[in-house]
Write a protein that holds these residues in place. Structure first.
Motif, short mmCIF file in Angstrom:
data_model
loop_
_atom_site.label_atom_id
_atom_site.label_comp_id
_atom_site.label_asym_id
_atom_site.label_seq_id
_atom_site.Cartn_x
_atom_site.Cartn_y
_atom_site.Cartn_z
N ALA A 1 -2.69 -2.24 5.19
CA ALA A 1 -3.64 -1.14 4.11
C ALA A 1 -3.94 0.72 4.63
O ALA A 1 -3.40 1.31 4.78
N ALA B 1 0.71 -1.39 0.17
CA ALA B 1 0.33 0.36 0.00
C ALA B 1 0.90 1.25 0.12
O ALA B 1 -0.08 2.40 -0.47
N PHE C 1 -12.95 1.66 3.26
CA PHE C 1 -12.69 0.44 3.22
C PHE C 1 -13.09 -0.55 3.67
O PHE C 1 -14.47 -0.67 4.26
N SER D 1 -10.14 -5.11 -0.10
CA SER D 1 -9.07 -6.64 1.20
C SER D 1 -9.70 -7.63 1.37
O SER D 1 -11.44 -7.58 1.51
N VAL E 1 -10.51 1.22 -1.18
CA VAL E 1 -9.40 0.17 -0.79
C VAL E 1 -10.39 -1.13 -0.68
O VAL E 1 -11.35 -1.27 0.68
#
Length: 347
Positions: A219, A195, A236, A210, A208
């Protein structure tokens, strides 16, 4: 063949993860809670993410001959484990990551070439990836937005399926530009290092995705180093059920959290228990079962899971889900509902 007159079975589980890895430890804890309720003898061995160690553990289990082995097709080890147990009286059940299509061209399906391979139970990984992608899309600012994505170990079917789910979601949102999908390999440190480089390369990224919690948390550390605030400047997603990711969801650092797959080994034990005592799970769910365990969790559900998973012992009576002990039951839950329901003692 039935086993109605037998005692509850003995089961070995080769856990592919590290013995210090929060997800796989929680996976084992849930299995132990189910085994304790059902009176099953359960032994758990950690492969420490080492292919050779995993196969060595398999040979040791074969020599001890418990009634059943539960195994995961991590690092594509499934076919070799089936071969090791080919002439063994131990029955095998595949959980969490099933064999790939190409692997099954060689092994066949459960109860075919390997007659002692009685079944498999996998999570809805593709849907998990899709749910996280759609949730991030719902949180994005107006207009074109850039995204980074962190996938797991590429040789793991679960990681591949979650990536496919993300790509399906992005196909419905052309206003999101995926800058790069990298293999974070489930690792916080690796994802943090990746990241740092990727945000230098793509400073406009605001989403982002994940495939697990550790990569998301790594991250997030990299984002904070840039002076950005997770949950405000960058949104996220994550998957899993660690105490840390639950707290990050409650505090708003992570906006989309999916979980539930930590229950899968426990549900597999329930199926094996009933099979051993004469109620074949295949009658209801087939030999290749899909557990719809993944779901997006809101803050209230996260707080409830946080409390319930922190209780010792786990306050769920798993006997009530056995079709042997409760013949009136039609099927199996195979999801998070028993943990999101009101506590058993309050019924």
């Amino acid at each position: 063949m039935t086993f109605a007159a037998c005692a509850a079975p003995s089961v070995a589980f080769i856990n592919p993860g590290y013995s210090s890895e929060p997800f796989w430890v929680s996976y084992s804890h849930f299995m132990q809670a189910v085994a304790d309720d059902l009176g099953m003898e359960l032994e758990i061995h950690y492969a420490e993410r080492d292919f050779n160690r995993l196969l060595a553990l398999g040979r040791q289990v074969r020599d001890r001959q418990p009634d059943y082995l539960l195994f995961v097709n991590e690092i594509y080890a499934g076919p070799e484990l089936l071969r090791i147990f080919e002439d063994s009286p131990v029955r095998l059940f595949n959980v969490h990551s099933t064999l790939t299509t190409s692997q099954r061209e060689r092994t066949g399906n459960p109860r075919e070439r390997y007659r002692n391979w009685i079944g498999s139970l996998i999570p809805n990984d593709e849907e998990a990836g899709y749910l996280m992608g759609k949730a991030l899309a719902a949180m994005k600012p107006p207009g074109q937005v850039e995204m980074l994505a962190f996938g797991g170990v590429p040789q793991t079917p679960s990681a591949q399926l979650r990536n496919l789910g993300l790509l399906r979601a992005l196909g419905e949102h052309p206003d999101i530009r995926l800058r790069q999908l990298v293999n974070g390999e489930w690792s916080r440190q690796r994802a943090r290092d990746q990241a740092r480089t990727l945000f230098e390369r793509y400073p406009a990224v605001r989403l982002v995705w994940s495939a697990n919690d550790e990569m998301a948390l790594g991250a997030i550390e990299a984002v904070r180093e840039r002076g950005l605030q997770p949950g405000r400047d960058v949104q996220f997603s994550a998957a899993n059920n660690s105490a840390e990711v639950f707290q990050a969801r409650l505090e708003g650092d992570i906006g989309a959290l999916t979980s539930g797959h930590f229950t899968l080994g426990g549900w597999a034990l329930l199926l094996v228990h009933d099979y051993h005592l004469g109620r074949d799970f295949a009658e209801r769910i087939g030999v290749d079962a899909l557990g719809k365990v993944f779901r997006l969790l809101d803050e209230e559900q996260v707080a409830l899971l946080q409390r319930r998973l922190g209780a010792a012992p786990l306050q769920v009576d798993f006997r009530r889900y056995s079709r042997v002990l409760h013949p009136e039951r039609v099927g199996y839950p195979l999801d998070l509902s028993p943990l999101l329901d009101v506590p058993t003692q309050a019924r």
